[in-house]
Scaffold this active site. Structure first.
Site, short mmCIF file in Angstrom:
data_model
loop_
_atom_site.label_atom_id
_atom_site.label_comp_id
_atom_site.label_asym_id
_atom_site.label_seq_id
_atom_site.Cartn_x
_atom_site.Cartn_y
_atom_site.Cartn_z
N ARG A 194 31.93 50.14 49.48
CA ARG A 194 31.79 51.08 50.60
C ARG A 194 30.45 51.78 50.44
O ARG A 194 30.05 52.13 49.30
CB ARG A 194 32.92 52.12 50.58
CG ARG A 194 34.26 51.57 51.00
CD ARG A 194 34.31 51.30 52.51
NE ARG A 194 35.63 50.88 52.94
CZ ARG A 194 35.99 49.61 53.21
NH1 ARG A 194 35.11 48.63 53.08
NH2 ARG A 194 37.21 49.32 53.62
N GLU A 241 27.21 53.91 58.27
CA GLU A 241 27.27 52.72 59.12
C GLU A 241 27.55 53.07 60.57
O GLU A 241 28.37 53.95 60.81
CB GLU A 241 28.40 51.80 58.64
CG GLU A 241 28.05 50.99 57.44
CD GLU A 241 29.23 50.20 56.89
OE1 GLU A 241 29.25 49.98 55.68
OE2 GLU A 241 30.13 49.82 57.67
N HIS A 264 28.02 44.61 57.15
CA HIS A 264 29.42 44.75 56.72
C HIS A 264 30.25 43.52 57.11
O HIS A 264 31.17 43.60 57.93
CB HIS A 264 30.04 46.03 57.32
CG HIS A 264 31.26 46.48 56.57
ND1 HIS A 264 31.63 47.80 56.47
CD2 HIS A 264 32.22 45.78 55.90
CE1 HIS A 264 32.75 47.90 55.77
NE2 HIS A 264 33.13 46.68 55.42
P1 NAP Z 1 41.29 47.06 43.92
O1 NAP Z 1 41.93 45.82 43.41
O2 NAP Z 1 42.12 48.28 44.17
O3 NAP Z 1 40.09 47.42 42.92
C1 NAP Z 1 39.41 48.62 42.97
C2 NAP Z 1 38.82 48.91 41.62
O4 NAP Z 1 38.07 50.13 41.70
C3 NAP Z 1 39.83 49.08 40.50
O5 NAP Z 1 39.49 48.21 39.47
C4 NAP Z 1 39.67 50.53 40.06
O6 NAP Z 1 39.85 50.59 38.66
C5 NAP Z 1 38.23 50.80 40.46
N1 NAP Z 1 37.94 52.21 40.65
C6 NAP Z 1 38.59 53.11 41.43
N2 NAP Z 1 38.04 54.34 41.31
C7 NAP Z 1 37.01 54.19 40.43
C8 NAP Z 1 36.07 55.10 39.89
N3 NAP Z 1 36.06 56.40 40.22
N4 NAP Z 1 35.15 54.63 39.01
C9 NAP Z 1 35.15 53.32 38.65
N5 NAP Z 1 36.00 52.42 39.14
C10 NAP Z 1 36.94 52.86 40.02
O7 NAP Z 1 40.57 46.79 45.32
P2 NAP Z 1 39.92 45.41 45.83
O8 NAP Z 1 40.92 44.64 46.59
O9 NAP Z 1 39.17 44.78 44.73
O10 NAP Z 1 38.90 46.03 46.89
C11 NAP Z 1 37.87 46.89 46.47
C12 NAP Z 1 37.17 47.51 47.66
O11 NAP Z 1 36.31 46.56 48.29
C13 NAP Z 1 38.07 47.98 48.82
O12 NAP Z 1 38.69 49.22 48.56
C14 NAP Z 1 37.08 48.08 49.95
O13 NAP Z 1 36.52 49.38 49.97
C15 NAP Z 1 36.00 47.06 49.58
N6 NAP Z 1 35.97 45.92 50.52
C16 NAP Z 1 34.81 45.69 51.20
C17 NAP Z 1 34.76 44.64 52.11
C18 NAP Z 1 33.51 44.32 52.87
O14 NAP Z 1 33.60 43.82 53.98
N7 NAP Z 1 32.33 44.57 52.33
C19 NAP Z 1 35.89 43.85 52.34
C20 NAP Z 1 37.04 44.13 51.61
C21 NAP Z 1 37.07 45.17 50.69
P3 NAP Z 1 40.39 51.94 37.93
O15 NAP Z 1 41.57 52.41 38.72
O16 NAP Z 1 40.68 51.51 36.54
O17 NAP Z 1 39.23 52.89 38.00
#
Ligand code: NAP
Length: 319
Positions: free
Chosen positions: A237, A266, A284
């Site tokens: 994000r 954005e 995006h």
């Molecule tokens: P996920 O499985 O929930 O992974 C998120 C990771 O972020 C976890 O490993 C969590 O680990 C870590 N995290 C949370 N808070 C943190 C902090 N303060 N410092 C460091 N690490 C932190 O989610 P996902 O499915 O991989 O998706 C991740 C993100 O990608 C989504 O939430 C979305 O914002 C983004 N995304 C973007 C697109 C795009 O079009 N560009 C598409 C889909 C998703 P810990 O809890 O151990 O910290």
């Protein structure tokens, strides 16, 4: 004659070609985006409505939840949910579902696309050929940097972060990661300090969740630790990176390059980023493939159907 179940749809799913039509076919959809006064529309049509469909982009505020006294489930399209007031939903006992896993591979692929495009100057080279630079200028574009065998740092080793890490094996990369919690189920070294991970890495990929907990996590200090030879890649994000600090670090040469799918405001992108040839910019499109968008649509609708059939969504957001 059977009457269709009434649902509220917050926004039009422009990025998912058949979602609007599929919902309209099976449900009596209140198309909220068509009403200039949403509050009045919810007051007029919201009575008895137990399901609202939305996305990370459209969100769902506490006011909307308050305006729907019979709401029981919010089914969202997309994995991010920082625009949905989860606490307000929990207080009311409203279930929230998202669409995890189905988009993981495509977002991870795009992170790699950005990384290689940046290091090997693919976007720059494309502009160079199109604008007739090739042939007019002696030689070619400036040299890029090698990707294979380099050091890959991942911030946030969740579903997408792990998929990015796995792809690193194919490029013989050494992979380390930072998140709040160390994982015991992965073969990558954990770095408790984000600044130290940035200092170590050649490429730092941001794959955390969005929202207030990660706002400006990638600070000036982190960007400067990544350094003049380093590249920051963001598919998470926009607000996770301090964009003002990013612009300054790139302009001063304290950071080498950036490859970005998401931005702090954005669809506004700072002119300084557009003008910088060490930056790759995308609008995006992490999950924007036919296959993935179809699967996101299916999962959102399956959550809605499962709630109506069983009283429980399939992929609840758990916080
Ligand atoms: P996920 O499985 O929930 O992974 C998120 C990771 O972020 C976890 O490993 C969590 O680990 C870590 N995290 C949370 N808070 C943190 C902090 N303060 N410092 C460091 N690490 C932190 O989610 P996902 O499915 O991989 O998706 C991740 C993100 O990608 C989504 O939430 C979305 O914002 C983004 N995304 C973007 C697109 C795009 O079009 N560009 C598409 C889909 C998703 P810990 O809890 O151990 O910290």
């Amino acid at each position: 004659m059977t009457t269709k179940h009434r649902i509220i749809q917050v926004g039009s799913y422009a990025g998912s070609p058949t979602a609007n039509a599929r919902l309209a076919q099976d449900y009596d959809v209140v198309e909220l985006w068509k009403y200039p006064d949403r509050k009045a529309a919810l007051a007029e049509h919201g009575k008895g409505v137990d399901v609202l469909v939305t996305s990370a982009n459209f969100g769902c505020t506490a006011e909307m939840i308050d305006a729907l006294p019979d709401l029981k489930a919010i089914c969202s399209w997309g994995v991010g949910y920082e625009t949905i007031d989860i606490q307000a939903a929990q207080r009311r006992g409203v279930q929230v579902s998202n669409t995890p896993d189905v988009l993981t591979d495509c977002v991870a692929d795009l992170a790699w696309g950005l990384m290689i495009a940046s290091a090997r100057r693919i976007a720059y080279g494309d502009r160079f050929v199109r604008t007739g630079g090739w042939g007019q200028v002696h030689g070619s574009i400036p040299l890029g940097s090698r990707v294979s065998g380099k050091k890959l740092g991942i911030v946030g080793l969740g579903r997408i972060g792990q998929a990015i890490a796995r792809r690193g094996a194919g490029f013989d990369m050494d992979v380390r990661y930072h998140s709040r919690n160390k994982r015991d189920d992965v073969p990558y070294a954990y770095e408790a300090s984000l600044v130290e991970l940035a200092r170590w890495a050649d490429f730092l990929v941001v794959a955390t969740v969005g929202g207030p907990g990660t706002r400006h996590l990638i600070s000036r200090e982190v960007l400067e630790a990544l350094g003049p030879q380093g590249t920051i890649i963001n598919i998470a994000r926009g607000p996770v990176i301090d964009e003002t600090a990013l612009v300054e670090a790139l302009q001063s040469g304290k950071l080498g390059s950036a490859a970005l799918d998401v931005f702090e405001h954005e669809p506004k992108v700072p002119d300084a980023l557009k003008a910088n040839d060490n930056v790759v910019l995308l609008p995006h499109i992490g999950s924007a493939t036919y296959e993935t968008r179809r699967e996101m649509e299916n999962l959102m609708i399956e959550n809605l159907q499962a709630y109506l059939r069983t009283g429980k969504v399939i992929t609840p957001v758990t916080e």
